[in-house]
Motif scaffolding. Structure first.
Motif, PDB file in Angstrom:
ATOM      1  N   LYS A 128       2.690  -2.459 -42.715  1.00  0.00           N
ATOM      2  CA  LYS A 128       1.437  -3.206 -42.714  1.00  0.00           C
ATOM      3  C   LYS A 128       1.415  -4.217 -41.569  1.00  0.00           C
ATOM      4  O   LYS A 128       0.417  -4.353 -40.861  1.00  0.00           O
ATOM      5  CB  LYS A 128       1.266  -3.914 -44.055  1.00  0.00           C
ATOM      6  N   ALA A 129       2.530  -4.916 -41.358  1.00  0.00           N
ATOM      7  CA  ALA A 129       2.617  -5.902 -40.281  1.00  0.00           C
ATOM      8  C   ALA A 129       2.508  -5.217 -38.918  1.00  0.00           C
ATOM      9  O   ALA A 129       1.841  -5.722 -38.009  1.00  0.00           O
ATOM     10  CB  ALA A 129       3.923  -6.679 -40.383  1.00  0.00           C
ATOM     11  N   THR A 130       3.150  -4.068 -38.771  1.00  0.00           N
ATOM     12  CA  THR A 130       3.083  -3.320 -37.516  1.00  0.00           C
ATOM     13  C   THR A 130       1.661  -2.861 -37.244  1.00  0.00           C
ATOM     14  O   THR A 130       1.170  -2.953 -36.112  1.00  0.00           O
ATOM     15  CB  THR A 130       4.019  -2.097 -37.567  1.00  0.00           C
ATOM     16  N   GLY A 131       0.979  -2.384 -38.266  1.00  0.00           N
ATOM     17  CA  GLY A 131      -0.404  -1.947 -38.119  1.00  0.00           C
ATOM     18  C   GLY A 131      -1.310  -3.078 -37.684  1.00  0.00           C
ATOM     19  O   GLY A 131      -2.171  -2.901 -36.824  1.00  0.00           O
ATOM     20  N   LYS A 132      -1.119  -4.263 -38.256  1.00  0.00           N
ATOM     21  CA  LYS A 132      -1.930  -5.418 -37.871  1.00  0.00           C
ATOM     22  C   LYS A 132      -1.656  -5.824 -36.435  1.00  0.00           C
ATOM     23  O   LYS A 132      -2.563  -6.165 -35.675  1.00  0.00           O
ATOM     24  CB  LYS A 132      -1.664  -6.599 -38.810  1.00  0.00           C
ATOM     25  N   ALA A 133      -0.368  -5.796 -36.029  1.00  0.00           N
ATOM     26  CA  ALA A 133      -0.011  -6.159 -34.672  1.00  0.00           C
ATOM     27  C   ALA A 133      -0.601  -5.164 -33.665  1.00  0.00           C
ATOM     28  O   ALA A 133      -1.113  -5.559 -32.615  1.00  0.00           O
ATOM     29  CB  ALA A 133       1.511  -6.215 -34.515  1.00  0.00           C
ATOM     30  N   MET A 134      -0.550  -3.880 -34.005  1.00  0.00           N
ATOM     31  CA  MET A 134      -1.117  -2.862 -33.113  1.00  0.00           C
ATOM     32  C   MET A 134      -2.630  -3.029 -33.015  1.00  0.00           C
ATOM     33  O   MET A 134      -3.205  -2.853 -31.937  1.00  0.00           O
ATOM     34  CB  MET A 134      -0.774  -1.459 -33.616  1.00  0.00           C
ATOM     35  N   ASN A 135      -3.260  -3.381 -34.119  1.00  0.00           N
ATOM     36  CA  ASN A 135      -4.703  -3.582 -34.112  1.00  0.00           C
ATOM     37  C   ASN A 135      -5.092  -4.738 -33.194  1.00  0.00           C
ATOM     38  O   ASN A 135      -6.057  -4.647 -32.453  1.00  0.00           O
ATOM     39  CB  ASN A 135      -5.191  -3.836 -35.546  1.00  0.00           C
ATOM     40  N   LYS A 136      -4.329  -5.843 -33.246  1.00  0.00           N
ATOM     41  CA  LYS A 136      -4.599  -6.968 -32.382  1.00  0.00           C
ATOM     42  C   LYS A 136      -4.340  -6.643 -30.916  1.00  0.00           C
ATOM     43  O   LYS A 136      -5.041  -7.095 -30.022  1.00  0.00           O
ATOM     44  CB  LYS A 136      -3.750  -8.168 -32.799  1.00  0.00           C
TER      45      LYS A 136
END
Length: 50
Positions: free
Chosen positions: A39-47
């Motif tokens: 989940k954290a990786t997905g948020k970072a990639m989104n940003k």
């Protein structure tokens, strides 16, 4: 029922089955940690690619 709703249902069902399987195997902690990291990786990639 639209394809998107059906697909969402299938993903939710797969997640539930994975949770049940991890409880049976006794690897709940690993699963929770991996889901949090994902989940954290997905948020970072989104940003990064926004």
């Amino acid at each position: 029922m639209s394809i998107n709703k059906f697909r969402s249902f299938l993903y939710s069902f797969a997640k539930l089955l994975g949770d049940i399987n991890s409880v049976k195997k006794g690897t709940v902690g690993k699963r929770i940690a991996r889901r949090a990291v994902g989940k954290a990786t997905g948020k970072a990639m989104n940003k990064l690619f926004k």
